[in-house]
Design a protein around this motif. Structure first.
Motif, PDB file in Angstrom:
ATOM      1  N   PRO A 249      -8.815   4.722  -1.801  1.00 33.83           N
ATOM      2  CA  PRO A 249      -8.207   5.975  -1.345  1.00 33.83           C
ATOM      3  C   PRO A 249      -6.695   5.907  -1.177  1.00 33.83           C
ATOM      4  O   PRO A 249      -5.996   6.878  -1.476  1.00 33.83           O
ATOM      5  CB  PRO A 249      -8.908   6.229  -0.001  1.00 33.83           C
ATOM      6  CG  PRO A 249     -10.247   5.590  -0.156  1.00 33.83           C
ATOM      7  CD  PRO A 249      -9.991   4.360  -0.964  1.00 33.83           C
ATOM      8  N   ASP A 250      -6.175   4.784  -0.688  1.00 34.20           N
ATOM      9  CA  ASP A 250      -4.727   4.666  -0.499  1.00 34.20           C
ATOM     10  C   ASP A 250      -3.973   4.780  -1.817  1.00 34.20           C
ATOM     11  O   ASP A 250      -2.898   5.385  -1.877  1.00 34.20           O
ATOM     12  CB  ASP A 250      -4.385   3.335   0.168  1.00 34.20           C
ATOM     13  CG  ASP A 250      -4.819   3.281   1.617  1.00 34.20           C
ATOM     14  OD1 ASP A 250      -5.146   4.356   2.170  1.00 34.20           O
ATOM     15  OD2 ASP A 250      -4.849   2.185   2.194  1.00 34.20           O
ATOM     16  N   ASP A 251      -4.538   4.207  -2.877  1.00 33.30           N
ATOM     17  CA  ASP A 251      -3.893   4.276  -4.196  1.00 33.30           C
ATOM     18  C   ASP A 251      -3.818   5.712  -4.697  1.00 33.30           C
ATOM     19  O   ASP A 251      -2.798   6.148  -5.241  1.00 33.30           O
ATOM     20  CB  ASP A 251      -4.671   3.412  -5.200  1.00 33.30           C
ATOM     21  CG  ASP A 251      -4.655   1.945  -4.832  1.00 33.30           C
ATOM     22  OD1 ASP A 251      -3.570   1.348  -4.792  1.00 33.30           O
ATOM     23  OD2 ASP A 251      -5.749   1.406  -4.572  1.00 33.30           O
ATOM     24  N   PHE A 252      -4.907   6.458  -4.510  1.00 31.12           N
ATOM     25  CA  PHE A 252      -4.930   7.843  -4.999  1.00 31.12           C
ATOM     26  C   PHE A 252      -4.082   8.767  -4.125  1.00 31.12           C
ATOM     27  O   PHE A 252      -3.476   9.712  -4.628  1.00 31.12           O
ATOM     28  CB  PHE A 252      -6.374   8.331  -5.088  1.00 31.12           C
ATOM     29  CG  PHE A 252      -7.150   7.674  -6.184  1.00 31.12           C
ATOM     30  CD1 PHE A 252      -6.979   8.046  -7.504  1.00 31.12           C
ATOM     31  CD2 PHE A 252      -8.037   6.640  -5.904  1.00 31.12           C
ATOM     32  CE1 PHE A 252      -7.677   7.425  -8.535  1.00 31.12           C
ATOM     33  CE2 PHE A 252      -8.738   6.003  -6.911  1.00 31.12           C
ATOM     34  CZ  PHE A 252      -8.557   6.396  -8.232  1.00 31.12           C
ATOM     35  N   ALA A 253      -4.031   8.476  -2.832  1.00 28.90           N
ATOM     36  CA  ALA A 253      -3.159   9.261  -1.960  1.00 28.90           C
ATOM     37  C   ALA A 253      -1.696   9.050  -2.349  1.00 28.90           C
ATOM     38  O   ALA A 253      -0.897   9.996  -2.361  1.00 28.90           O
ATOM     39  CB  ALA A 253      -3.376   8.863  -0.502  1.00 28.90           C
ATOM     40  N   GLU A 254      -1.357   7.812  -2.693  1.00 29.66           N
ATOM     41  CA  GLU A 254       0.005   7.508  -3.130  1.00 29.66           C
ATOM     42  C   GLU A 254       0.325   8.209  -4.447  1.00 29.66           C
ATOM     43  O   GLU A 254       1.436   8.710  -4.649  1.00 29.66           O
ATOM     44  CB  GLU A 254       0.164   5.997  -3.297  1.00 29.66           C
ATOM     45  CG  GLU A 254       1.573   5.549  -3.663  1.00 29.66           C
ATOM     46  CD  GLU A 254       1.687   4.050  -3.804  1.00 29.66           C
ATOM     47  OE1 GLU A 254       2.654   3.601  -4.455  1.00 29.66           O
ATOM     48  OE2 GLU A 254       0.820   3.332  -3.281  1.00 29.66           O
ATOM     49  N   LEU A 255      -0.669   8.266  -5.349  1.00 29.29           N
ATOM     50  CA  LEU A 255      -0.484   8.958  -6.626  1.00 29.29           C
ATOM     51  C   LEU A 255      -0.243  10.445  -6.395  1.00 29.29           C
ATOM     52  O   LEU A 255       0.641  11.047  -7.025  1.00 29.29           O
ATOM     53  CB  LEU A 255      -1.720   8.753  -7.508  1.00 29.29           C
ATOM     54  CG  LEU A 255      -1.753   9.530  -8.835  1.00 29.29           C
ATOM     55  CD1 LEU A 255      -0.561   9.148  -9.717  1.00 29.29           C
ATOM     56  CD2 LEU A 255      -3.065   9.275  -9.574  1.00 29.29           C
ATOM     57  N   ARG A 256      -0.998  11.040  -5.494  1.00 28.58           N
ATOM     58  CA  ARG A 256      -0.813  12.468  -5.213  1.00 28.58           C
ATOM     59  C   ARG A 256       0.566  12.738  -4.618  1.00 28.58           C
ATOM     60  O   ARG A 256       1.225  13.726  -4.956  1.00 28.58           O
ATOM     61  CB  ARG A 256      -1.900  12.965  -4.257  1.00 28.58           C
ATOM     62  CG  ARG A 256      -1.915  14.484  -4.088  1.00 28.58           C
ATOM     63  CD  ARG A 256      -2.903  14.900  -3.005  1.00 28.58           C
ATOM     64  NE  ARG A 256      -3.113  16.334  -2.966  1.00 28.58           N
ATOM     65  CZ  ARG A 256      -2.271  17.212  -2.427  1.00 28.58           C
ATOM     66  NH1 ARG A 256      -1.114  16.785  -1.896  1.00 28.58           N
ATOM     67  NH2 ARG A 256      -2.555  18.506  -2.440  1.00 28.58           N
ATOM     68  N   ASN A 257       1.010  11.876  -3.727  1.00 30.30           N
ATOM     69  CA  ASN A 257       2.342  12.044  -3.142  1.00 30.30           C
ATOM     70  C   ASN A 257       3.424  11.991  -4.213  1.00 30.30           C
ATOM     71  O   ASN A 257       4.399  12.748  -4.175  1.00 30.30           O
ATOM     72  CB  ASN A 257       2.591  10.966  -2.085  1.00 30.30           C
ATOM     73  CG  ASN A 257       1.758  11.164  -0.836  1.00 30.30           C
ATOM     74  OD1 ASN A 257       1.325  12.288  -0.558  1.00 30.30           O
ATOM     75  ND2 ASN A 257       1.516  10.100  -0.099  1.00 30.30           N
TER      76      ASN A 257
END
Length: 354
Positions: free
Chosen positions: A86-94
């Motif tokens: 989840p942290d990787d995808f949250a960073e991608l969205r940001n």
């Protein structure tokens, strides 16, 4: 081993660590498993088979390609898919929200999810990826606010007349008249007369035109949905002018097209950001001083908006090439030419007046 030659194993390890360092992550030891690159290669290849079978448009396939490339770019080609969380995808969205508008963020989140969904469904990866709550599309409110900030994506009648007929504008060196070329003028009229987009004009074959009867019958390249549209006298005249002045085709494959560039090439580009039609319209819009969120595709928005005022959405949908998933659409076998003409005449009256 020759002097100066780097052993294969250290070189591979260096490449893997370099990807991690560039992405701001701690380098990980290589291990067996499906990598991001493996998945990013498999997904477009799967979609390419649908493209070759004419079940997918070139434009849609390119969108999938771009999503797969983005995954590799942001996560690193040697990163294990099982290692993503989840942290990787949250960073991608940001990263997306800082770079793009809400609509594009929404579209890419959907496409990226499709990449990983394919990996699980095709059994490339054993467990479905957890995206987490931080990788959701923008809310409807965010999308509406973004659209309101950009303004309406349609032309007013006076602006369309300026695009079609040209206009005299006042510049630093006095007044000058700005006019579109014959091919661009015909495409502008097709845009507002029939709701044609970039690919519609760029791939339009001569065989689709009935200039004597005043009709165009051409499916949407994007979806394959059949369309039939009555042509205005102004559109017929512009098309005849464009065909009379058409240059010799550079390639035999383009010989049957309605529109060719001055160099005899097709106007069609699969990459909308590099669209020849869009670039020409943008230059014309700027020269005429037309402001707002308006490009060639805004002509399609204009037809949909004004055509809807004719109060026959079924006829509007048919001309636009829209398909509705309702039972009425399933049972409907045809739409009369009279209904199509009524909508077309309504839009023409709005553009040119009485």
């Amino acid at each position: 081993m020759a002097r100066g030659t780097i052993p294969t194993a250290p070189l591979k390890k260096h490449e893997e660590q370099k990807d991690a360092l560039h992405a701001g992550r701690k380098p990980r030891q290589a291990s067996e498993g499906v990598t991001v690159k493996d998945l990013a290669n498999a997904y477009p290849n799967h979609k390419k088979a649908l493209l070759d079978a004419a079940e997918l448009s070139q434009h849609t396939w390119r969108n999938y390609q771009q999503a797969a490339a983005l995954v590799v770019e942001r996560f690193g080609k040697s990163r294990l898919v099982a290692d993503l969380g989840p942290d990787d995808f949250a960073e991608l969205r940001n990263w997306m929200t800082k770079k793009w508008g809400a609509v594009r963020v929404r579209d890419f989140i959907t496409r990226v999810r499709c990449v990983f969904k394919y990996g699980h469904e095709s059994e490339l990866i054993a467990v479905s990826v957890r995206f987490g709550p931080g990788f959701k599309p923008p809310t409807r409110k965010t999308l509406c606010l973004g659209r309101a900030e950009k303004g309406a994506r349609m032309f007013e009648a006076s602006e369309i007349r300026a695009l079609v007929n040209g206009a005299t504008i006042q510049g630093k060196n006095g007044s000058k008249t700005v006019r579109a070329g014959v091919a661009v003028r015909a495409m502008i009229l097709l845009g507002v007369n029939c709701g044609f987009g970039n690919a519609d004009c760029g791939t339009l074959p001569r065989s689709a035109l009935d200039l004597e009867g005043g009709w165009v019958n051409y499916h949407r390249p994007k979806t394959g949905i059949t369309r039939r549209c009555p042509l205005w006298p102004e559109t017929v005249a512009a098309l005849k002018d464009a065909l009379d002045k058409q240059p010799e085709p550079k390639s035999p494959e383009d010989a049957g097209l309605v529109f060719l560039t001055v160099r005899g090439a097709s106007w069609h580009k699969t990459d909308l950001e590099d669209s020849t039609i869009s670039k020409e319209i943008s230059k014309l819009v700027k020269a005429l001083g037309i402001t707002g969120n308006k490009n060639f595709y805004a002509l399609r928005h204009t037809f949909e908006t004004i055509g809807g005022e004719a109060k026959d959405q079924v006829a509007v949908d048919h001309i636009m090439g829209h398909a509705r998933d309702d039972m009425a659409s399933v049972y409907r076998e045809r739409i009369s030419d009279e209904r199509l003409k009524a909508v077309s005449d309504f839009v023409r009256k709005w553009v040119f007046g009485e």
